[in-house]
Motif scaffolding. Structure first.
Motif, PDB file in Angstrom:
ATOM      1  N   PHE A  94       0.826  -1.199   0.000  1.00 43.59           N
ATOM      2  CA  PHE A  94       0.000   0.000   0.000  1.00 43.59           C
ATOM      3  C   PHE A  94       0.861   1.251   0.000  1.00 43.59           C
ATOM      4  O   PHE A  94       2.052   1.201   0.268  1.00 43.59           O
ATOM      5  CB  PHE A  94      -0.878   0.037   1.264  1.00 43.59           C
ATOM      6  N   ARG A  95       0.199   2.373  -0.260  1.00 41.49           N
ATOM      7  CA  ARG A  95       0.752   3.707  -0.061  1.00 41.49           C
ATOM      8  C   ARG A  95      -0.196   4.444   0.880  1.00 41.49           C
ATOM      9  O   ARG A  95      -1.407   4.288   0.804  1.00 41.49           O
ATOM     10  CB  ARG A  95       0.835   4.490  -1.381  1.00 41.49           C
ATOM     11  N   CYS A  96       0.356   5.254   1.748  1.00 41.76           N
ATOM     12  CA  CYS A  96      -0.448   6.048   2.665  1.00 41.76           C
ATOM     13  C   CYS A  96      -0.949   7.293   1.928  1.00 41.76           C
ATOM     14  O   CYS A  96      -0.152   8.082   1.433  1.00 41.76           O
ATOM     15  CB  CYS A  96       0.383   6.447   3.877  1.00 41.76           C
ATOM     16  N   THR A  97      -2.274   7.455   1.843  1.00 40.70           N
ATOM     17  CA  THR A  97      -2.848   8.600   1.141  1.00 40.70           C
ATOM     18  C   THR A  97      -3.433   9.638   2.089  1.00 40.70           C
ATOM     19  O   THR A  97      -3.728  10.753   1.674  1.00 40.70           O
ATOM     20  CB  THR A  97      -3.933   8.147   0.142  1.00 40.70           C
ATOM     21  N   SER A  98      -3.620   9.264   3.363  1.00 38.65           N
ATOM     22  CA  SER A  98      -4.110  10.203   4.362  1.00 38.65           C
ATOM     23  C   SER A  98      -3.595   9.754   5.723  1.00 38.65           C
ATOM     24  O   SER A  98      -3.665   8.571   6.057  1.00 38.65           O
ATOM     25  CB  SER A  98      -5.640  10.238   4.350  1.00 38.65           C
ATOM     26  N   TYR A  99      -3.091  10.705   6.505  1.00 42.81           N
ATOM     27  CA  TYR A  99      -2.508  10.366   7.806  1.00 42.81           C
ATOM     28  C   TYR A  99      -2.605  11.552   8.746  1.00 42.81           C
ATOM     29  O   TYR A  99      -2.276  12.676   8.375  1.00 42.81           O
ATOM     30  CB  TYR A  99      -1.042   9.976   7.597  1.00 42.81           C
ATOM     31  N   SER A 100      -3.121  11.310   9.947  1.00 42.90           N
ATOM     32  CA  SER A 100      -3.103  12.332  10.986  1.00 42.90           C
ATOM     33  C   SER A 100      -2.942  11.653  12.334  1.00 42.90           C
ATOM     34  O   SER A 100      -3.376  10.521  12.525  1.00 42.90           O
ATOM     35  CB  SER A 100      -4.378  13.176  10.958  1.00 42.90           C
TER      36      SER A 100
END
Length: 135
Positions: A94-100
């Motif tokens: 996977f690739r991270c497309t949103s992170y908080s």
């Protein structure tokens, strides 16, 4: 139990009940233009159509500082090999497309903070065939 192990960091026990979602959508020639990474860059823009895009949306809570630091490093990296429940046990890159991430109040009282993380991972042209495992 939900399995969520991105980049070898087992975050399964921090998944908030009811906050784990796996979605799968078909890719076509016109929809295979990639997707936006967490930092705004376009990922896999040159892939050809076909296959599936798998999206994992996960909320994690109460993560100790040392584990959160490992997770932070994983989510900010490029390719993330991930084992996950889909409902069988699956794996994909996977690739991270949103992170908080946000600290719990404990981080402000002189103690090591606990962390809450919201993350979305996407795999372009992923295979969602189930291996052994269950919810």
């Amino acid at each position: 139990m939900i399995t969520f192990i991105p980049g070898g960091v087992d975050l399964s026990c921090y998944v908030i009940d009811g906050s784990y979602e796996v979605s799968r959508s078909p890719q076509t020639e016109s929809s295979s233009g990639g997707f936006t990474n967490w930092d705004g860059t376009i990922i896999n823009a040159d892939k050809t159509g076909g296959g599936y895009k798998v999206t994992l949306t996960v909320k994690l809570e109460g993560i100790p500082n040392d584990v959160a630091a490992q997770a932070d490093s994983v989510f900010k990296s490029g390719d993330i090999s991930t084992k996950y429940t889909s409902p069988g046990l699956s794996s994909a890159v996977f690739r991270c497309t949103s992170y908080s991430c946000t600290p719990d109040d404990a981080g402000f009282d002189g103690k090591e903070p606990m962390w809450n993380i919201n993350v979305t991972l996407e795999a372009d042209n992923a295979d969602m065939s189930a291996e052994s495992g269950s919810l």
